[in-house]
Design a protein around this motif. Structure first.
Motif, mmCIF file in Angstrom:
data_model
loop_
_atom_site.group_PDB
_atom_site.id
_atom_site.type_symbol
_atom_site.label_atom_id
_atom_site.label_comp_id
_atom_site.label_asym_id
_atom_site.label_seq_id
_atom_site.Cartn_x
_atom_site.Cartn_y
_atom_site.Cartn_z
ATOM 1 N N LEU A 1 0.849 -1.187 0.000
ATOM 2 C CA LEU A 1 0.000 0.000 0.000
ATOM 3 C C LEU A 1 0.886 1.239 0.000
ATOM 4 O O LEU A 1 1.686 1.437 0.895
ATOM 5 N N PRO A 2 0.730 2.116 -1.003
ATOM 6 C CA PRO A 2 1.719 3.170 -1.232
ATOM 7 C C PRO A 2 1.565 4.479 -0.456
ATOM 8 O O PRO A 2 2.473 5.285 -0.439
ATOM 9 N N ILE A 3 0.419 4.728 0.195
ATOM 10 C CA ILE A 3 0.173 6.042 0.774
ATOM 11 C C ILE A 3 0.194 5.966 2.298
ATOM 12 O O ILE A 3 -0.470 5.115 2.886
ATOM 13 N N ASP A 4 0.966 6.857 2.944
ATOM 14 C CA ASP A 4 0.999 6.941 4.400
ATOM 15 C C ASP A 4 -0.102 7.873 4.866
ATOM 16 O O ASP A 4 -0.352 8.909 4.239
ATOM 17 N N GLY A 5 -0.724 7.532 5.981
ATOM 18 C CA GLY A 5 -1.765 8.402 6.506
ATOM 19 C C GLY A 5 -2.051 8.115 7.964
ATOM 20 O O GLY A 5 -1.480 7.211 8.559
ATOM 21 N N THR A 6 -2.957 8.903 8.521
ATOM 22 C CA THR A 6 -3.435 8.715 9.880
ATOM 23 C C THR A 6 -4.959 8.809 9.850
ATOM 24 O O THR A 6 -5.518 9.739 9.263
ATOM 25 N N VAL A 7 -5.614 7.845 10.483
ATOM 26 C CA VAL A 7 -7.073 7.846 10.553
ATOM 27 C C VAL A 7 -7.503 8.906 11.556
ATOM 28 O O VAL A 7 -7.045 8.909 12.698
ATOM 29 N N THR A 8 -8.363 9.822 11.142
ATOM 30 C CA THR A 8 -8.876 10.826 12.072
ATOM 31 C C THR A 8 -10.324 10.559 12.460
ATOM 32 O O THR A 8 -10.756 10.952 13.540
ATOM 33 N N LYS B 1 0.195 11.512 -5.753
ATOM 34 C CA LYS B 1 0.487 11.941 -7.132
ATOM 35 C C LYS B 1 -0.465 11.322 -8.151
ATOM 36 O O LYS B 1 -0.927 12.008 -9.063
ATOM 37 N N LYS B 2 -0.790 10.046 -8.000
ATOM 38 C CA LYS B 2 -1.640 9.395 -9.003
ATOM 39 C C LYS B 2 -3.052 9.958 -9.029
ATOM 40 O O LYS B 2 -3.781 9.769 -9.997
ATOM 41 N N ALA C 1 -5.797 4.352 -2.786
ATOM 42 C CA ALA C 1 -7.052 4.994 -3.157
ATOM 43 C C ALA C 1 -7.124 5.161 -4.663
ATOM 44 O O ALA C 1 -6.101 5.291 -5.330
ATOM 45 N N GLU C 2 -8.328 5.139 -5.165
ATOM 46 C CA GLU C 2 -8.604 5.324 -6.585
ATOM 47 C C GLU C 2 -9.830 6.222 -6.709
ATOM 48 O O GLU C 2 -10.608 6.347 -5.768
ATOM 49 N N LYS C 3 -10.009 6.792 -7.874
ATOM 50 C CA LYS C 3 -11.239 7.515 -8.156
ATOM 51 C C LYS C 3 -12.211 6.499 -8.749
ATOM 52 O O LYS C 3 -11.970 5.951 -9.821
ATOM 53 N N VAL C 4 -13.308 6.209 -8.017
ATOM 54 C CA VAL C 4 -14.293 5.222 -8.438
ATOM 55 C C VAL C 4 -15.641 5.930 -8.569
ATOM 56 O O VAL C 4 -16.143 6.489 -7.595
ATOM 57 N N ASN C 5 -16.198 5.892 -9.756
ATOM 58 C CA ASN C 5 -17.486 6.571 -10.018
ATOM 59 C C ASN C 5 -17.471 8.016 -9.543
ATOM 60 O O ASN C 5 -18.425 8.502 -8.935
#
Length: 101
Positions: free
Chosen positions: A28-35, A52-53, A85-89
């Motif tokens: 999984l390419p993206i680092d994050g924190t759940v808020t 970037k994608k 993450a992707e752009k879906v619909n």
């Protein structure tokens, strides 16, 4: 003897699941924190760096839809995560997530 074979098979399957989770987090390419998590709406709020994608050049905090409700059960608010993450619909959608190591 049959019980020993069954127990050994179960142990091997479980160790594969555990190793599979680690491999998933690494892919999984993206680092994050759940808020925030909103299970009823099927959404998660993540603070993340650039993606970037998805043409996001700066980090931000934003709400994502989740591809499946099961993804929300894997994490809690405050967890550091790796996700994709992707752009879906037309909606930004988390397609995979795992706690970061």
């Amino acid at each position: 003897m049959r019980k020993l074979v069954h127990v050994t098979s179960c142990i091997m399957a479980l160790s594969g699941l555990i190793g599979g989770t680690q491999a998933l987090a690494q892919s999984l390419p993206i680092d994050g924190t759940v808020t925030k998590i909103d299970e009823a709406a099927g959404k998660i709020t993540l603070r993340h760096g650039p993606i970037k994608k998805l043409d996001m050049d700066e980090g931000m905090t934003m709400v994502f839809k989740v591809q499946t409700p099961e993804l929300l059960k894997q994490v809690r608010a405050g967890d550091k995560v790796k996700f994709d993450a992707e752009k879906v619909n037309g909606q930004m959608t988390v397609t995979g997530i795992a706690k970061a190591k």
